[in-house]
Design a protein around this motif. Structure first.
Motif, PDB file in Angstrom:
ATOM      1  N   GLY A 108      -3.426   3.813  -1.928  1.00  0.00           N
ATOM      2  CA  GLY A 108      -2.469   3.510  -0.875  1.00  0.00           C
ATOM      3  C   GLY A 108      -3.026   3.611   0.536  1.00  0.00           C
ATOM      4  N   PHE A 109      -4.324   3.955   0.677  1.00  0.00           N
ATOM      5  CA  PHE A 109      -4.914   3.950   2.016  1.00  0.00           C
ATOM      6  C   PHE A 109      -5.054   2.507   2.482  1.00  0.00           C
ATOM      7  CE2 PHE A 109      -6.188   8.070   0.421  1.00  0.00           C
ATOM      8  CZ  PHE A 109      -5.948   8.875   1.517  1.00  0.00           C
ATOM      9  N   ARG A 110      -4.760   2.298   3.753  1.00  0.00           N
ATOM     10  CA  ARG A 110      -4.724   0.928   4.246  1.00  0.00           C
ATOM     11  C   ARG A 110      -6.075   0.461   4.750  1.00  0.00           C
ATOM     12  NH1 ARG A 110       0.574   0.092   7.695  1.00  0.00           N
ATOM     13  NH2 ARG A 110       0.652   2.314   8.147  1.00  0.00           N
ATOM     14  N   ARG A 111      -6.165  -0.852   4.914  1.00  0.00           N
ATOM     15  CA  ARG A 111      -7.415  -1.447   5.409  1.00  0.00           C
ATOM     16  C   ARG A 111      -7.858  -0.768   6.695  1.00  0.00           C
ATOM     17  NH1 ARG A 111      -8.729  -6.308   2.907  1.00  0.00           N
ATOM     18  NH2 ARG A 111      -7.002  -7.379   1.904  1.00  0.00           N
ATOM     19  N   ALA A 134       0.851  -1.203   0.000  1.00  0.00           N
ATOM     20  CA  ALA A 134       0.000   0.000   0.000  1.00  0.00           C
ATOM     21  C   ALA A 134       0.882   1.247   0.000  1.00  0.00           C
ATOM     22  CB  ALA A 134      -0.925   0.000   1.215  1.00  0.00           C
ATOM     23  N   LYS A 183     -13.640  15.302   6.713  1.00  0.00           N
ATOM     24  CA  LYS A 183     -14.692  15.935   5.902  1.00  0.00           C
ATOM     25  C   LYS A 183     -15.306  14.919   4.949  1.00  0.00           C
ATOM     26  CE  LYS A 183     -10.963  17.848   3.150  1.00  0.00           C
ATOM     27  NZ  LYS A 183     -10.065  18.994   3.136  1.00  0.00           N
ATOM     28  N   TYR A 184     -14.487  13.938   4.516  1.00  0.00           N
ATOM     29  CA  TYR A 184     -15.019  12.877   3.648  1.00  0.00           C
ATOM     30  C   TYR A 184     -16.141  12.146   4.376  1.00  0.00           C
ATOM     31  CZ  TYR A 184     -15.132   8.237   1.446  1.00  0.00           C
ATOM     32  OH  TYR A 184     -15.544   7.073   0.878  1.00  0.00           O
ATOM     33  N   LEU A 231      -9.674   4.230  -2.955  1.00  0.00           N
ATOM     34  CA  LEU A 231      -8.861   4.681  -1.818  1.00  0.00           C
ATOM     35  C   LEU A 231      -7.755   3.678  -1.519  1.00  0.00           C
ATOM     36  CD1 LEU A 231     -11.694   6.030   0.519  1.00  0.00           C
ATOM     37  CD2 LEU A 231      -9.891   7.391  -0.569  1.00  0.00           C
ATOM     38  N   LYS A 246      -5.913   8.521   8.262  1.00  0.00           N
ATOM     39  CA  LYS A 246      -5.516   9.399   7.169  1.00  0.00           C
ATOM     40  C   LYS A 246      -6.687   9.839   6.304  1.00  0.00           C
ATOM     41  CE  LYS A 246      -0.867   9.282   7.478  1.00  0.00           C
ATOM     42  NZ  LYS A 246      -0.132   8.160   6.900  1.00  0.00           N
ATOM     43  N   LEU A 277      -1.030  10.798   2.236  1.00  0.00           N
ATOM     44  CA  LEU A 277      -0.259   9.618   2.643  1.00  0.00           C
ATOM     45  C   LEU A 277       1.229   9.902   2.684  1.00  0.00           C
ATOM     46  CD1 LEU A 277      -2.327   7.145   0.509  1.00  0.00           C
ATOM     47  CD2 LEU A 277      -2.174   7.094   2.994  1.00  0.00           C
TER      48      LEU A 277
END
Ligand SMILES: Nc1ncnc2c1ncn2[C@@H]1O[C@H](COP(=O)(O)OP(=O)(O)O)[C@@H](O)[C@H]1O
Ligand SMILES: [Mg+2]
Lengths: 225, 389
Positions: free
Chosen positions: B296-299, A81, B6-7, B292, B2, A113
């Motif tokens: 690169g956003f993680r689980r 990731a 607002k999302y 997402l 991260k 990120l």
């Protein structure tokens, strides 16, 4: 010439119930840095699957893929990731912008990120949106933009982190001719002016024409061209 | 985390109807939950206010309320010779031996009969409890079968107005006045002359004896002398406030347990509502989650984002529920108090700890309700999620 992407003897199949559907069969090739490659082939030939493997969102059954010297098969899921966030810029057929975020916020998303400060992120977002010619649309939401503009925001998002490679899956597949031409021109510029390595899946011959190299995939193997 | 806040908030805003219904569900449960706690706290507050820190109430050890306590006159006289008791200007100990009985009166409106406490008091009872003030009419006369009614009795029971006659112990007792005691439990009592009451019931013993300490901090000394006296072994002296506080615990505890039991069952409904809403949110945003994750956003970021969304949902519900519950403070109700077996009027009362418990309850609903959907979102396979467009 240095190759930035190395695909070695990669095979991948999917299982539907108990049937094995072979998608990629022992595929090997290399892509040099700064290449603009178009992957063509009929529907179901495995183009998207191959692109997903290179982009590190899917894993091969067999074989090895290296990008910029990293064997991405050896990375754990969270390492992968992190790797994607720094090395890969994604461009999708349906843009995949987040509808509740403005153009600015969408482009800023991958930068969250990184360790960049808010001010640095602003500089990156503004630079990326300027490259795609949408600096005056920063506060607009996706639904206030045309399809072509949405795709340009998506491209800005893809380049904001200055990734090693750009992967685009049918980037003009949902656009009218004029918008498609704009997007293709933009991709070409990213390649020539900013020396981005681009792998683009398409079945549009006019799109493929703009690439430097075209490869044809059929039934999970490259055709000699 | 991260994924920007607002999302999360804006996504709630896009689904106004489902968000609204879910918030309402949580709000309703929190309202009931808070109302029950406010009721229990109201009972407690009323009874605690009944007692003073400067008075000591003496009752039989084995008694679990004033009603079941008995203190004979000899014992009462012994107690009044103990040190540290305040004196009246003419040198008598400031004390009130009080027979407490229960009579039946008809409730206005409810169309039933309920128990009312009648307290026999000595003339000094009013110096012991300065919060008790005559509101209308006059005070009962010593030696007469007359009563004064607490405000809550006057307004809730038939035949307890000035001039009315209340019949018990084979005689008619005339209501000659009403009194107010600042919202304490005395408001739910009728007071009369202790000797008249003893006479009417053919009794020779008080129920309790209340004395005033000469100094507020004299209780330890008084209690030490009390305990040393062999003749008082069957009796117990407690700070009056503490006595009534203990009286409130059973009732408040009962309301709380019953109420929490009911609201926990209710909360299952609201929690399932949150779960359904969040599953729908995950289904609607599968491609977004895939995107997402690809970026690169993680689980765990996805998990946190959806859990937070559910939490915001339930917290808003919690605040709405509390907001409406806070208006209950304007209402006063009456119910049978199990501690005294008689009717007690009280107001709903809000406390910081009720606010916190209610919000925690809402948070629990959000976390539990949002858990499975959030896990599903976090476990989505990136490639399949992206293909689902
Ligand atoms: N998750 C999946 N499960 C089962 N089969 C799949 C899955 N993803 C892709 N396939 C199959 O793999 C083949 C190749 O798909 P894809 O790579 O998307 O081809 P292309 O992009 O060239 O159209 C197709 O036959 C498709 O149905
Ligand atoms: Mg495809």
């Amino acid at each position: 010439m240095d190759s930035i992407i190395q695909v070695q003897a990669v095979s991948k199949s999917y299982w539907r119930d108990s049937f094995e559907i072979p998608v990629l069969n022992n595929v090997s090739f290399e892509i040099p840095a700064g290449e603009y490659l178009a992957l063509m082939g009929p529907s179901g030939s495995g183009k998207t699957t191959l692109l997903n493997l290179i982009a590190g969102i899917d894993r091969p059954d067999k074989g090895q893929i290296s990008v910029a010297g990293t064997n991405i098969g050896s990375l754990s899921e969270s390492q992968l990731a992190k790797w994607r966030s720094t090395h890969v810029g994604f461009i999708f057929q349906f843009y995949n912008l987040i509808p509740v975020l403005t153009a600015y916020e969408n482009v800023e998303l991958p930068l969250l990120l990184t360790s960049l400060s808010k001010k640095e992120r602003r500089q990156h977002v503004e630079a990326a949106l300027t490259v795609v010619g949408l600096q005056d649309r920063m506060q607009h939401y996706p639904k206030q933009l045309s399809g072509g503009q949405e795709q340009r925001v998506a491209i800005a998002r893809a380049i904001a982190t200055d990734p090693t490679i750009l992967v685009a899956d049918e980037p003009t597949g949902d656009l009218d001719k004029n918008s498609a031409d704009e997007i293709l021109k933009l991709l070409e510029r990213l390649n020539t002016e900013f020396h981005k390595t681009i792998v683009m899946v398409t079945h549009d011959p006019r799109a493929a024409e703009k690439a430097r190299v075209v490869r044809h995939l059929d039934k999970g193997e490259f055709k000699r061209s | 985390m991260k994924i920007p806040f607002k999302y999360i908030v804006r996504n709630l805003g896009t689904r106004k109807l489902t968000t609204g219904i879910t918030v309402l569900g949580v709000a309703l449960v929190v309202f009931v939950f808070a109302a029950v706690l406010m009721m229990a706290y109201g009972v407690q507050k009323t009874l605690v206010a009944t007692g003073s820190d400067e008075n000591v109430l003496i009752a039989r050890k084995a008694a679990n309320g004033e009603i079941s306590s008995i203190i004979d006159r000899v014992t009462a006289d012994i107690i009044m010779t103990l040190p540290n008791i305040a004196k009246t200007p003419d040198g008598k100990p400031l004390a009130s031996g009080e027979p407490v009985v229960i009579i039946n009166l008809e409730k206005i409106g409810a169309g039933g009969v309920s128990n009312v406490t009648v307290r026999g008091v000595s003339p000094q009872a009013f110096s012991l409890r300065p919060q008790v003030k005559l509101k209308a009419g006059r005070m009962f006369k010593t030696g007469a079968r007359e009563l004064v009614a607490g405000t809550a009795i006057e307004s809730r029971f038939a035949g307890a107005k000035i001039g009315d006659a209340v019949r018990f112990a084979g005689d008619n007792w005339t209501v000659v006045g009403t009194f107010d005691s600042d919202g304490s439990g005395f408001d739910s009592e009728m007071w009369g002359d202790a000797n008249q009451l003893l006479d009417a019931f053919n009794r020779n013993s008080f129920s309790t004896l209340t004395i005033r300490l000469e100094r507020p901090d004299a209780f330890p000394e008084f209690a030490a002398a009390f305990e040393k006296d062999q003749r008082l072994q069957q009796f117990e002296a407690k700070i009056e406030r503490r006595f009534f506080e203990e009286q409130s615990e059973m009732m408040a505890g009962f309301i709380r347990i019953l109420g929490i039991f009911v609201t926990v069952i209710f909360s299952a409904g609201a929690t399932i509502g949150a779960t359904i809403t969040m599953y729908a949110a995950v289904a609607n945003r599968t491609v977004e989650v895939g995107t997402l994750r690809a970026l690169g956003f993680r689980r765990r970021s996805v998990l946190a984002a959806f859990l937070t969304e559910s939490l915001v949902l339930s917290l808003v519900g919690g605040f709405v529920g509390l907001f409406f519950a806070s208006f209950l403070q304007l209402f006063s109700i009456s119910t049978l108090n199990f501690g005294s077996f008689s009717e007690l009027a009280f107001s709903f009362a809000l406390s910081p700890s009720i606010v916190i418990s209610s919000l925690l309850f809402a948070v629990a609903m959000g976390l539990i309700g949002g858990f499975l959907p959030s896990v599903r979102a976090a476990r989505l396979n990136i490639v399949s999620a992206l293909r689902s467009s």
